[in-house]
Scaffold this active site. Structure first.
Site, PDB file in Angstrom:
ATOM      1  N   ASP A  53      39.482  40.816  37.065  1.00  0.00           N
ATOM      2  CA  ASP A  53      38.965  39.663  38.009  1.00  0.00           C
ATOM      3  C   ASP A  53      37.236  39.592  37.581  1.00  0.00           C
ATOM      4  OD1 ASP A  53      40.252  38.199  40.843  1.00  0.00           O
ATOM      5  OD2 ASP A  53      37.806  38.392  40.302  1.00  0.00           O
ATOM      6  N   ILE A  54      36.855  38.274  37.502  1.00  0.00           N
ATOM      7  CA  ILE A  54      35.340  38.041  37.025  1.00  0.00           C
ATOM      8  C   ILE A  54      34.698  38.493  38.464  1.00  0.00           C
ATOM      9  CG2 ILE A  54      35.278  35.752  37.957  1.00  0.00           C
ATOM     10  CD1 ILE A  54      33.816  35.238  35.261  1.00  0.00           C
TER      11      ILE A  54
ATOM     12  N   GLN B 208      44.831  30.979  48.105  1.00  0.00           N
ATOM     13  CA  GLN B 208      44.748  30.731  46.675  1.00  0.00           C
ATOM     14  C   GLN B 208      43.597  29.797  46.178  1.00  0.00           C
ATOM     15  OE1 GLN B 208      48.504  29.168  45.259  1.00  0.00           O
ATOM     16  NE2 GLN B 208      47.914  29.566  42.983  1.00  0.00           N
TER      17      GLN B 208
ATOM     18  N   HIS C 191      49.212  33.929  39.987  1.00  0.00           N
ATOM     19  CA  HIS C 191      48.580  35.331  39.543  1.00  0.00           C
ATOM     20  C   HIS C 191      48.763  36.228  40.550  1.00  0.00           C
ATOM     21  CE1 HIS C 191      45.416  33.074  41.383  1.00  0.00           C
ATOM     22  NE2 HIS C 191      44.909  34.105  41.886  1.00  0.00           N
ATOM     23  N   PHE C 192      49.113  37.587  40.054  1.00  0.00           N
ATOM     24  CA  PHE C 192      48.999  38.649  40.825  1.00  0.00           C
ATOM     25  C   PHE C 192      47.951  39.210  40.831  1.00  0.00           C
ATOM     26  CE2 PHE C 192      53.926  39.834  40.874  1.00  0.00           C
ATOM     27  CZ  PHE C 192      53.926  39.817  42.403  1.00  0.00           C
ATOM     28  N   HIS C 193      47.189  39.878  42.034  1.00  0.00           N
ATOM     29  CA  HIS C 193      46.028  40.502  41.847  1.00  0.00           C
ATOM     30  C   HIS C 193      46.505  41.871  41.878  1.00  0.00           C
ATOM     31  CE1 HIS C 193      42.941  37.614  43.321  1.00  0.00           C
ATOM     32  NE2 HIS C 193      44.003  37.032  43.955  1.00  0.00           N
TER      33      HIS C 193
HETATM   34  P1  5GP Z   1      43.050  33.578  44.384  1.00  0.00           P
HETATM   35  O1  5GP Z   1      41.989  33.443  45.605  1.00  0.00           O
HETATM   36  O2  5GP Z   1      43.413  32.289  43.758  1.00  0.00           O
HETATM   37  O3  5GP Z   1      44.182  34.337  44.648  1.00  0.00           O
HETATM   38  O4  5GP Z   1      42.213  34.306  43.317  1.00  0.00           O
HETATM   39  C1  5GP Z   1      41.652  33.965  42.068  1.00  0.00           C
HETATM   40  C2  5GP Z   1      40.728  34.830  41.652  1.00  0.00           C
HETATM   41  O5  5GP Z   1      40.483  34.497  40.276  1.00  0.00           O
HETATM   42  C3  5GP Z   1      39.542  35.468  42.307  1.00  0.00           C
HETATM   43  O6  5GP Z   1      39.639  36.539  42.586  1.00  0.00           O
HETATM   44  C4  5GP Z   1      38.366  35.048  41.151  1.00  0.00           C
HETATM   45  O7  5GP Z   1      37.321  36.005  41.155  1.00  0.00           O
HETATM   46  C5  5GP Z   1      39.213  35.209  39.965  1.00  0.00           C
HETATM   47  N1  5GP Z   1      38.825  34.205  39.003  1.00  0.00           N
HETATM   48  C6  5GP Z   1      38.066  32.806  39.190  1.00  0.00           C
HETATM   49  N2  5GP Z   1      37.824  32.508  37.910  1.00  0.00           N
HETATM   50  C7  5GP Z   1      37.826  33.342  37.182  1.00  0.00           C
HETATM   51  C8  5GP Z   1      37.559  33.345  35.864  1.00  0.00           C
HETATM   52  O8  5GP Z   1      37.004  32.395  34.973  1.00  0.00           O
HETATM   53  N3  5GP Z   1      37.725  34.630  35.069  1.00  0.00           N
HETATM   54  C9  5GP Z   1      38.354  35.514  35.690  1.00  0.00           C
HETATM   55  N4  5GP Z   1      38.678  36.766  35.059  1.00  0.00           N
HETATM   56  N5  5GP Z   1      38.557  35.569  36.909  1.00  0.00           N
HETATM   57  C10 5GP Z   1      38.441  34.690  37.604  1.00  0.00           C
END
Ligand code: 5GP
Ligand code: ZN
Length: 146
Positions: A34-35, A98, A104-106
């Site tokens: 994760d970035i 989300q 995606h899974f974290h």
């Molecule tokens: P969500 O909130 O949708 O469950 O998680 C999205 C995740 O994607 C966040 O933790 C965010 O930091 C990560 N993320 C967003 N953009 C990018 C990216 O360009 N590259 C990577 N590696 N992670 C990303």
């Protein structure tokens, strides 16, 4: 018209059009860091084929995602990073948190005293009567049978 696949940041990572620190790749899945990690080693596991939500995910894709998450969890535990335990987290829908609409899974490494806490919610701390649990289960079971 914008396409979810051409504009999606995770699809771009799959196509190597955007950078990522990749951990694992196979035919169906990709895992990368994760970035904006919540903790060092915070990884994401995605199906390579774009699916915005659980409802969009083809049945045959759910197994491979969990299997990759399992492998990443084992990798984290063996990596030397602080990882005494692991949480899997999946947000399905905006109200669930989300932000990226490519499912995606974290995979979150955890250790004693890391400060994480998700034990909260509108019903947290309440222990419903069995009749209420049964009524709730019936609603969900009926919907699943449809
Ligand atoms: P969500 O909130 O949708 O469950 O998680 C999205 C995740 O994607 C966040 O933790 C965010 O930091 C990560 N993320 C967003 N953009 C990018 C990216 O360009 N590259 C990577 N590696 N992670 C990303
Ligand atoms: Zn995508």
């Amino acid at each position: 018209m914008p396409s979810p696949v051409s504009d999606c940041i995770f699809c771009k990572i799959v196509r190597r059009e955007a950078p990522a620190s990749i951990i694992h790749e196979d035919e169906a899945t990709l895992a990368f860091l994760d970035i904006r990690p919540m903790i060092r080693g915070h990884a994401l596991v995605i199906p390579k084929a774009h699916a915005a939500s659980l409802a969009d995910l083809p049945k045959e894709s759910s197994g491979p995602i969990l299997e990759t998450a399992r492998k990443v969890a084992a990798g984290l535990r063996g990596s030397g990073l602080r990882c005494e335990a692991v949480n899997l987290w999946l947000a399905d829908g905006k109200e669930a948190g989300q932000e990226v609409f490519h499912l995606h899974f974290h995979v979150l490494p955890r250790f004693r005293g890391d400060g994480f806490g998700v034990r909260t919610g509108p019903d947290y701390g309440r222990m419903p009567e069995r009749s209420e649990l049964d009524a709730t289960a019936t609603k969900i079971r009926d919907a699943m049978g449809r």
